[in-house]
Design a protein around this motif. Structure first.
Motif, PDB file in Angstrom:
ATOM      1  N   HIS A  91      -1.861   0.819   4.270  1.00  0.00           N
ATOM      2  CA  HIS A  91      -2.432   1.745   5.253  1.00  0.00           C
ATOM      3  C   HIS A  91      -1.569   2.996   5.412  1.00  0.00           C
ATOM      4  O   HIS A  91      -2.101   4.108   5.550  1.00  0.00           O
ATOM      5  CB  HIS A  91      -2.565   1.040   6.604  1.00  0.00           C
ATOM      6  CG  HIS A  91      -3.853   0.289   6.769  1.00  0.00           C
ATOM      7  ND1 HIS A  91      -4.674  -0.040   5.725  1.00  0.00           N
ATOM      8  CD2 HIS A  91      -4.454  -0.205   7.903  1.00  0.00           C
ATOM      9  CE1 HIS A  91      -5.737  -0.691   6.184  1.00  0.00           C
ATOM     10  NE2 HIS A  91      -5.617  -0.811   7.500  1.00  0.00           N
ATOM     11  N   LYS A  92      -0.271   2.829   5.421  1.00  0.00           N
ATOM     12  CA  LYS A  92       0.603   3.998   5.571  1.00  0.00           C
ATOM     13  C   LYS A  92       0.422   4.963   4.404  1.00  0.00           C
ATOM     14  O   LYS A  92       0.480   6.185   4.573  1.00  0.00           O
ATOM     15  CB  LYS A  92       2.066   3.552   5.683  1.00  0.00           C
ATOM     16  CG  LYS A  92       2.394   2.932   7.047  1.00  0.00           C
ATOM     17  CD  LYS A  92       3.857   2.525   7.146  1.00  0.00           C
ATOM     18  CE  LYS A  92       4.179   1.983   8.542  1.00  0.00           C
ATOM     19  NZ  LYS A  92       5.593   1.531   8.643  1.00  0.00           N
ATOM     20  N   GLY A  93       0.197   4.411   3.215  1.00  0.00           N
ATOM     21  CA  GLY A  93      -0.089   5.263   2.061  1.00  0.00           C
ATOM     22  C   GLY A  93      -1.386   6.022   2.245  1.00  0.00           C
ATOM     23  O   GLY A  93      -1.472   7.228   1.944  1.00  0.00           O
ATOM     24  N   ALA A  94      -2.412   5.351   2.746  1.00  0.00           N
ATOM     25  CA  ALA A  94      -3.708   6.004   2.986  1.00  0.00           C
ATOM     26  C   ALA A  94      -3.570   7.089   4.057  1.00  0.00           C
ATOM     27  O   ALA A  94      -4.206   8.150   3.961  1.00  0.00           O
ATOM     28  CB  ALA A  94      -4.744   4.972   3.412  1.00  0.00           C
ATOM     29  N   ILE A  95      -2.763   6.833   5.060  1.00  0.00           N
ATOM     30  CA  ILE A  95      -2.550   7.829   6.122  1.00  0.00           C
ATOM     31  C   ILE A  95      -1.895   9.083   5.546  1.00  0.00           C
ATOM     32  O   ILE A  95      -2.278  10.211   5.892  1.00  0.00           O
ATOM     33  CB  ILE A  95      -1.709   7.221   7.267  1.00  0.00           C
ATOM     34  CG1 ILE A  95      -2.536   6.165   8.010  1.00  0.00           C
ATOM     35  CG2 ILE A  95      -1.227   8.308   8.230  1.00  0.00           C
ATOM     36  CD1 ILE A  95      -1.721   5.306   8.966  1.00  0.00           C
ATOM     37  N   ASP A  96      -0.921   8.901   4.652  1.00  0.00           N
ATOM     38  CA  ASP A  96      -0.293  10.055   3.991  1.00  0.00           C
ATOM     39  C   ASP A  96      -1.342  10.875   3.234  1.00  0.00           C
ATOM     40  O   ASP A  96      -1.369  12.108   3.301  1.00  0.00           O
ATOM     41  CB  ASP A  96       0.786   9.590   3.007  1.00  0.00           C
ATOM     42  CG  ASP A  96       2.073   9.172   3.700  1.00  0.00           C
ATOM     43  OD1 ASP A  96       2.224   9.462   4.902  1.00  0.00           O
ATOM     44  OD2 ASP A  96       2.930   8.557   3.038  1.00  0.00           O
TER      45      ASP A  96
END
Length: 224
Positions: free
Chosen positions: A180-185
């Motif tokens: 999810h943190k990757g998608a947020i980036d």
């Protein structure tokens, strides 16, 4: 004499009628001059131009969709494992919500790329500017998609598929938080660099929804 007068009146009436018909035709031509060849008024054309501007697409929009599609697909693959392998009820519920949200978004972004005349897969070796680093302990090459932040490696996916119960729950939460943190980036980059209004709106939704899910996943992980 009377016959001559009647004839003259008839001729005058005919001439008047012809003049009226010509004037009507001239008005029709003037009205048509204010329309484009498609029968639309200048106001309609301006409205359509504004819509076209809102639908403008740049390279960042294309890259966002091309990269987010496989990113979402892996999240859905992970979520599909939860019903039969997870033990925690809240985690199972969250996995179902992740799948329900991201499956339609994959279809939406695939439709955009097709409509834009772009391939649905990013060219090999391309990465989205501004993206973070891959999942901790994993090189970019291990993701199979260089620069794809948060993507799990094949080895990690195999381990998740082999785990059951609380072990699955812990690994799922850890992997999905990083994912999810990757998608947020990626979503933040699209909102900054993108041009397409719909793509930027979806990016904002992804950022907000997945940030909330990260908090839920972290709370689950803390109590496991």
């Amino acid at each position: 004499m009377k016959r001559t007068i009647v004839l003259r009146r008839a001729l005058l009436t005919g001439a008047t009628l012809s003049a009226l018909l010509l004037a009507t035709a001239a008005c029709t031509d003037d009205d048509m001059a204010g329309m484009d060849h498609g029968g639309r008024s200048p106001n309609a054309t301006a409205s359509e131009s504004a819509h076209a501007s809102a639908g403008a697409v740049n390279d960042a929009d294309v890259m966002f969709a091309q990269m987010m599609i496989p990113h979402h697909r892996q999240a859905v693959e992970m979520a599909d494992l939860a019903p039969t392998r997870a033990n925690d009820a809240e985690l199972k519920d969250l996995a179902a919500k992740i799948k329900a949200a991201q499956d339609p978004e994959i279809s939406t972004m695939t439709g955009w790329l097709t409509g834009w005349g772009k391939p649905t897969a990013a060219p090999e070796g391309h990465a989205m500017p501004g993206m973070g680093t891959p999942m901790p302990g994993m090189s970019a090459a291990e993701t199979g998609i260089p620069g794809m932040a948060g993507m799990a490696s094949e080895e990690q996916m195999n381990k998740l598929k082999a785990d059951m119960g609380s072990e699955f729950d812990k690994l799922f939460a850890q992997m999905m938080i990083a994912h999810h943190k990757g998608a947020i980036d990626m979503a933040k980059t699209e909102q900054t660099d993108g041009s397409n209004a719909e793509a930027k709106a979806l990016a904002a939704t992804i950022e907000a929804d997945q940030a909330a899910e990260v908090q839920t996943l972290q709370r689950i992980l803390d109590r496991l």
